[in-house]
Design a protein around this motif. Structure first.
Motif, short mmCIF file in Angstrom:
data_model
loop_
_atom_site.label_atom_id
_atom_site.label_comp_id
_atom_site.label_asym_id
_atom_site.label_seq_id
_atom_site.Cartn_x
_atom_site.Cartn_y
_atom_site.Cartn_z
N THR A 85 -4.33 -35.92 20.81
CA THR A 85 -3.34 -36.56 20.39
C THR A 85 -3.41 -37.92 20.12
OG1 THR A 85 -2.18 -34.30 21.02
CG2 THR A 85 -0.91 -36.20 20.74
N VAL A 89 -2.42 -39.33 16.86
CA VAL A 89 -1.58 -39.75 16.49
C VAL A 89 -1.79 -41.68 16.47
CG1 VAL A 89 1.24 -40.37 16.79
CG2 VAL A 89 -0.45 -37.56 17.37
N LEU A 180 1.91 -29.55 25.51
CA LEU A 180 1.39 -29.18 24.94
C LEU A 180 0.63 -27.64 24.74
CD1 LEU A 180 -1.07 -32.32 24.27
CD2 LEU A 180 0.87 -31.83 22.82
N ALA A 241 -0.06 -25.83 20.16
CA ALA A 241 -0.72 -26.41 19.56
C ALA A 241 -2.71 -25.63 19.39
CB ALA A 241 -0.86 -27.22 21.38
N LYS A 244 -4.72 -27.86 16.51
CA LYS A 244 -4.41 -29.38 16.21
C LYS A 244 -3.64 -30.28 15.51
CE LYS A 244 -8.95 -29.07 18.63
NZ LYS A 244 -10.80 -29.14 18.59
N ARG A 247 -0.17 -29.83 15.89
CA ARG A 247 0.34 -30.54 17.22
C ARG A 247 0.17 -31.83 16.98
NH1 ARG A 247 -4.94 -30.72 20.35
NH2 ARG A 247 -5.12 -32.98 18.88
N ASN A 248 -0.65 -32.87 16.38
CA ASN A 248 -0.80 -33.81 15.66
C ASN A 248 0.73 -34.41 14.75
OD1 ASN A 248 -2.93 -34.10 17.79
ND2 ASN A 248 -4.20 -33.69 15.58
N VAL A 251 4.17 -34.27 16.92
CA VAL A 251 3.77 -34.88 18.23
C VAL A 251 4.70 -36.22 17.35
CG1 VAL A 251 2.41 -36.53 19.75
CG2 VAL A 251 2.37 -34.30 19.73
#
Length: 279
Positions: A85, A89, A180, A241, A244, A247-248, A251
């Motif tokens: 992450t 990010v 996560l 999560a 991937k 998730r990114n 966030v």
């Protein structure tokens, strides 16, 4: 982004002082969900690239202003993607004003102090964005799972954390806490991938398998900690999560919202510089 999904749908209810009140079950959150996905991995990467540019601009304003502070806390089971992450990010963010702090098992010196001592030293300074890769929450997770912390002492630690984070917020720190959330099946695949690929052996630790044996206990410990420490000024969000890329994106979207709430501007122009010509 799915129209029906809202970021706050994944926020843990705020602690209200009633220990027997709001309960949290991570089983209520689908780790494989992708409510904020742009539709494909490539589309997610493109959206993340847009967010990354915006984050870079916001962080530059934060650093230039040197007044506010931002703290992002990343927690999760092994392989949930804390390192990934951070790489994804923040790849556009200027390292100036960005700092990452990781917390593993306490050293003898750290263990000789109160559990927040090593953490307070790593909190962001004015104008700084700090990311905690694991955090003070390790001290209400591992000891609880191992049976070393329970009852009144565990509740005291939750209270210490709430007061600590309130102190940070009072001092101008905007706090975002992301859990996560990875499924047990996805973790198995990621751990196996590390074993099967020799270039990833450095990522693997046998302690990961030991922690996996206590999966249910860790899920319970996380749920209890999230319920006891999610507050209006330091909220917890559950980030699906297993994907991937999703998730990114999620966030990044949450962090952008935090930055936008600060209403950051560049410092006023200096009158003393007007009319100067560099020769």
């Amino acid at each position: 982004m799915a129209k029906s999904a809202r970021l706050d749908d994944f926020r843990i209810p705020f602690f209200d002082g009633d220990k027997a009140g709001k309960r949290v079950s991570l089983a209520d959150f689908d780790a494989g969900a992708k409510p904020f996905s742009a539709g494909s991995k490539q589309a997610d990467r493109e959206r993340l690239a847009e967010y990354a540019v915006k984050l870079d601009e916001m962080q530059e304003r934060l650093h230039a202003q040197r007044r506010e502070r931002v703290l992002l806390i990343l927690q999760g089971m092994d392989t949930s993607g804390k390192d990934g992450t951070i790489r994804a990010v923040f790849h556009e963010v200027d390292p100036l004003g960005l700092r990452i702090a990781s917390f593993r098992a306490p050293t003898p010196d750290e263990a000789a102090h109160d559990f927040l001592w090593r953490v307070h030293r790593q909190t962001p300074a004015a104008g700084e964005l700090t990311i905690f890769n694991r955090s003070h929450y390790e001290d209400v997770l591992v000891p609880r799972v191992m049976g070393e912390l329970h009852g009144a002492e565990l509740e005291r630690r939750y209270a210490h954390i709430r007061h600590f984070e309130s102190l940070l917020a009072d001092s101008g720190t905007a706090i975002l806490k992301c859990f996560l959330h990875i499924s047990k099946d996805e973790q198995r695949e990621r751990l196996q991938a590390r074993i099967d690929d020799e270039t990833k052996h450095w990522k693997f630790d046998r302690s990961d398998l030991e922690a996996r044996e206590h999966w249910d206990k860790y899920q319970s410990a996380y749920a209890q900690a999230l319920a006891a420490t999610s507050t209006e000024r330091a909220p917890w969000y559950v980030i699906p999560a297993d994907s991937k890329s999703h998730r990114n994106v999620m966030v990044a979207a949450l962090l952008l919202r935090v930055f936008e709430g600060l209403k950051l501007e560049y410092p006023p122009a200096k009158e003393s510089l007007k009319g100067i010509t560099v020769t």
